[in-house]
Design a protein around this motif. Sequence first.
Motif, PDB file in Angstrom:
ATOM      1  N   LYS A  12       9.363  -2.986  44.043  1.00 55.75           N
ATOM      2  CA  LYS A  12       8.050  -2.862  43.433  1.00 55.75           C
ATOM      3  C   LYS A  12       7.583  -1.429  43.350  1.00 55.75           C
ATOM      4  N   ARG A  94      -4.738  -2.559  48.887  1.00 58.16           N
ATOM      5  CA  ARG A  94      -4.552  -3.856  48.233  1.00 58.16           C
ATOM      6  C   ARG A  94      -3.864  -4.794  49.213  1.00 58.16           C
ATOM      7  N   ASP A  96      -1.069  -7.715  49.504  1.00 57.40           N
ATOM      8  CA  ASP A  96       0.090  -8.244  48.783  1.00 57.40           C
ATOM      9  C   ASP A  96       0.438  -9.603  49.403  1.00 57.40           C
ATOM     10  N   ASP A 113       4.220 -13.747  43.962  1.00 62.87           N
ATOM     11  CA  ASP A 113       3.934 -12.457  44.585  1.00 62.87           C
ATOM     12  C   ASP A 113       2.739 -11.862  43.865  1.00 62.87           C
ATOM     13  N   GLN A 115      -0.555  -8.981  44.026  1.00 57.70           N
ATOM     14  CA  GLN A 115      -1.324  -7.899  44.616  1.00 57.70           C
ATOM     15  C   GLN A 115      -2.790  -8.100  44.259  1.00 57.70           C
ATOM     16  N   SER A 118      -5.644  -6.702  41.447  1.00 54.88           N
ATOM     17  CA  SER A 118      -4.543  -6.288  40.577  1.00 54.88           C
ATOM     18  C   SER A 118      -4.796  -4.919  39.979  1.00 54.88           C
ATOM     19  N   TRP A 149      -1.037  -2.794  51.357  1.00 58.50           N
ATOM     20  CA  TRP A 149      -0.472  -1.651  50.644  1.00 58.50           C
ATOM     21  C   TRP A 149      -1.553  -0.577  50.590  1.00 58.50           C
ATOM     22  N   VAL A 160       3.344   0.675  53.223  1.00 58.08           N
ATOM     23  CA  VAL A 160       3.186  -0.771  53.371  1.00 58.08           C
ATOM     24  C   VAL A 160       3.162  -1.129  54.852  1.00 58.08           C
TER      25      VAL A 160
END
Length: 275
Positions: A12, A94, A96, A113, A115, A118, A149, A160
Amino acid sequence: MDREYRRTVLFKGRVKSRLGALAAASMMALMPLNAAHADEADAPAMPTEQGIVGGNGVGCVTDDSVPGTVSSPRPQLTARVHGRTDVSQSPNLRADFTVDGRNSDGSWTQVADMQVPSTGFVGDDTVVTTTLMTSLAADTVYRMRAATWAYGDEQTQYTVSTPTAFCYFTVDPTGPLAPKVIYGGPYSECTSTDCTAQGGAGVPGTFTFAPAEGDSPVVGYRYKFRTDDAWTYVSGSTATITFTPPFRTFEELRVAAQDVLGRYGADTATSFMVA
């Protein structure tokens, strides 16, 4: 952090350069962070309060042999994100969320998946909640977990956190609905604005379980307090139980209704503070 999760993070994290051809050193600065970066002291902290929204609380069953149940194929996922320990850094955070489905051979395949948010970011110690965009199937065991994140000021590089423990659940849209939990005192349910401590260690309290509006027939309930080691069953369409907290603590209660076919439905999660 497990190897599978690191590979996902690296995939990612590929960054598209907006500046065209750059020197090798500049390119390295924009490359995705490798696994070692996520273990450094400036990485964000692991999320807390992760799970699936049910009633006025959040449920997270960490035992895959007795997964929780949700009625919606698109459940609400939530977690509280935390930034770096260095408070001088401005957090761009964010959550995840990942969801895996268990295969017939016992292996797991990622099915979602997300986040959240967004676009844009949230600050430190923020509760993030989202409705899963992917519709999940009945009769499959799923697991979800969350990670924080943290993006740098340039909003291209990030670190992360360690992911949370997995929360295991199944989907049964035809099972009982999440039941009502009625407090009989001296304890009172925590809300988003008030969580006043009541009662005390060794002081019993009563709780009544009732079917959700329009839900029938319900023949019993299973319930579990955070300080319990196992579920307890009580019969009846409506049932009242007495619980004596062993400690001065933040206590949680999960309740699921059972129908005449023996199926348990979605959990109601509720919490209260013991003085």
